[in-house]
Design a protein around this motif. Structure first.
Motif, mmCIF file in Angstrom:
data_model
loop_
_atom_site.group_PDB
_atom_site.id
_atom_site.type_symbol
_atom_site.label_atom_id
_atom_site.label_comp_id
_atom_site.label_asym_id
_atom_site.label_seq_id
_atom_site.Cartn_x
_atom_site.Cartn_y
_atom_site.Cartn_z
ATOM 1 N N PRO A 154 18.050 40.609 69.478
ATOM 2 C CA PRO A 154 17.091 41.153 68.507
ATOM 3 C C PRO A 154 17.803 41.964 67.437
ATOM 4 O O PRO A 154 18.696 42.753 67.734
ATOM 5 C CB PRO A 154 16.174 42.029 69.370
ATOM 6 N N ILE A 155 17.414 41.769 66.197
ATOM 7 C CA ILE A 155 18.064 42.456 65.082
ATOM 8 C C ILE A 155 17.030 42.865 64.037
ATOM 9 O O ILE A 155 15.877 42.439 64.088
ATOM 10 C CB ILE A 155 19.137 41.577 64.392
ATOM 11 N N ARG A 156 17.487 43.665 63.086
ATOM 12 C CA ARG A 156 16.726 43.974 61.884
ATOM 13 C C ARG A 156 17.349 43.194 60.729
ATOM 14 O O ARG A 156 18.538 43.304 60.471
ATOM 15 C CB ARG A 156 16.779 45.473 61.583
ATOM 16 N N VAL A 157 16.543 42.356 60.076
ATOM 17 C CA VAL A 157 17.015 41.570 58.938
ATOM 18 C C VAL A 157 16.591 42.292 57.666
ATOM 19 O O VAL A 157 15.445 42.715 57.530
ATOM 20 C CB VAL A 157 16.433 40.149 58.954
ATOM 21 N N MET A 158 17.530 42.426 56.732
ATOM 22 C CA MET A 158 17.258 43.121 55.479
ATOM 23 C C MET A 158 17.703 42.281 54.300
ATOM 24 O O MET A 158 18.831 41.782 54.279
ATOM 25 C CB MET A 158 17.979 44.474 55.445
ATOM 26 N N GLY A 159 16.800 42.109 53.339
ATOM 27 C CA GLY A 159 17.163 41.509 52.061
ATOM 28 C C GLY A 159 17.413 42.640 51.079
ATOM 29 O O GLY A 159 16.529 43.477 50.866
ATOM 30 N N VAL A 160 18.601 42.716 50.510
ATOM 31 C CA VAL A 160 18.977 43.871 49.680
ATOM 32 C C VAL A 160 19.545 43.402 48.341
ATOM 33 O O VAL A 160 19.981 42.256 48.192
ATOM 34 C CB VAL A 160 20.006 44.761 50.403
ATOM 35 N N ASP A 161 19.528 44.323 47.369
ATOM 36 C CA ASP A 161 20.088 44.018 46.050
ATOM 37 C C ASP A 161 21.302 44.888 45.774
ATOM 38 O O ASP A 161 21.716 45.696 46.619
ATOM 39 C CB ASP A 161 19.016 44.181 44.967
ATOM 40 N N ALA A 162 21.864 44.752 44.584
ATOM 41 C CA ALA A 162 23.083 45.494 44.236
ATOM 42 C C ALA A 162 22.833 46.992 44.193
ATOM 43 O O ALA A 162 23.722 47.789 44.526
ATOM 44 C CB ALA A 162 23.618 45.006 42.887
ATOM 45 N N ASP A 163 21.627 47.416 43.776
ATOM 46 C CA ASP A 163 21.318 48.846 43.722
ATOM 47 C C ASP A 163 21.330 49.474 45.109
ATOM 48 O O ASP A 163 21.658 50.654 45.263
ATOM 49 C CB ASP A 163 19.950 49.075 43.067
ATOM 50 N N PHE A 164 20.973 48.677 46.123
ATOM 51 C CA PHE A 164 21.015 49.184 47.497
ATOM 52 C C PHE A 164 22.439 49.552 47.888
ATOM 53 O O PHE A 164 22.688 50.629 48.433
ATOM 54 C CB PHE A 164 20.451 48.126 48.449
ATOM 55 N N TRP A 165 23.382 48.670 47.600
ATOM 56 C CA TRP A 165 24.772 48.940 47.960
ATOM 57 C C TRP A 165 25.327 50.125 47.187
ATOM 58 O O TRP A 165 26.152 50.880 47.696
ATOM 59 C CB TRP A 165 25.632 47.703 47.723
ATOM 60 N N ALA A 166 24.865 50.319 45.959
ATOM 61 C CA ALA A 166 25.340 51.452 45.156
ATOM 62 C C ALA A 166 24.915 52.783 45.751
ATOM 63 O O ALA A 166 25.521 53.817 45.461
ATOM 64 C CB ALA A 166 24.819 51.328 43.729
ATOM 65 N N MET A 167 23.878 52.765 46.603
ATOM 66 C CA MET A 167 23.384 53.995 47.224
ATOM 67 C C MET A 167 23.997 54.245 48.600
ATOM 68 O O MET A 167 23.651 55.222 49.270
ATOM 69 C CB MET A 167 21.858 53.937 47.359
ATOM 70 N N SER A 168 24.908 53.389 49.033
ATOM 71 C CA SER A 168 25.541 53.574 50.341
ATOM 72 C C SER A 168 26.455 54.794 50.299
ATOM 73 O O SER A 168 26.817 55.274 49.222
ATOM 74 C CB SER A 168 26.347 52.333 50.719
#
Length: 222
Positions: free
Chosen positions: A107-121
């Motif tokens: 079981p996992i959590r699937v996430m669809g993300v964009d470039a802005d998401f990675w910029a907030m890491s």
């Protein structure tokens, strides 16, 4: 003289009561040590919690969740234009993952993300590698995969019983995606990303937003 008498009296008093004075000084030192130790523990606990928070939400300062519904993806762009703030779009779903040759699915959590998401890491960017399927360290360890290995992700499509009512994966509808691991996310790259208050980590697979939208037939929705 008066000064000499006072000095003499003080010396005789200390000589006579040296045990009491020593005990008092020792007690004060012990109290100061305990207070200093307590402050250090409190500061360490505060730093530990701050570190956990940073690993989970990175540089995110505000979160809007739609619950069991979705937002228009354009809404994020409209808000960004009005406020001047960077706004990331995320589409999440429950799912499972496994090696193509193995029948077991985790079981996992699937996430669809964009470039802005990675910029907030926490690191301000995505893990080293090419854009594509990013799995966190927990999922990589559980499956025993490395960059370049293929895995099969089954995303719960949301057609059928709600997740809380369905007792097993067999009674849910899934969309399968086979993809190669393009990168592995550590805690510096949202490998511990979470929006819930639970302290336990979860296995996460992150894909480009458009790919998850297409798989779930939720184009232009987040």
């Amino acid at each position: 003289t008066g000064g000499m008498n006072l000095l003499h009296y003080t010396a005789r008093s200390l000589t006579h009561h040296w045990r009491t004075a020593l005990s008092a000084c020792g007690g004060m030192a012990l109290i100061a040590f305990i207070l200093a130790g307590a402050m250090m523990v409190r500061n360490q606990a505060r730093l530990h919690l701050a570190g956990i928070s940073a690993a989970r939400i990175g540089k995110i300062s505000f979160i809007a969740q739609a619950g069991d519904f979705t937002f228009r993806a354009a809404l994020a762009d409209e808000l960004a234009q009005r406020t001047g703030a960077a706004i990331a779009k995320i589409l999440t779903a429950r799912g499972s993952a496994g090696r193509p040759e193995a029948p077991d699915q985790l079981p996992i959590r699937v996430m669809g993300v964009d470039a802005d998401f990675w910029a907030m890491s926490p690191s301000g960017g995505m893990p080293p590698g090419t854009p594509g399927l990013i799995v966190n360290s927990m999922l990589a360890d559980q499956l025993g995969v490395r960059v370049g290995d293929a895995i099969v992700i089954r995303i719960e499509s949301g057609q059928g019983l709600p997740g809380e009512m369905a007792p097993s994966f067999e009674r849910r509808d899934f969309v399968a995606i086979r993809s190669q691991v393009a990168g592995i996310a550590t805690s510096r790259h949202f490998g511990k990303f979470s929006l819930n208050s639970k302290s336990t980590d979860e296995a996460i697979a992150m894909l480009p937003l458009a790919e998850v939208q297409n798989a779930l037939r939720q184009m232009a929705r987040v």
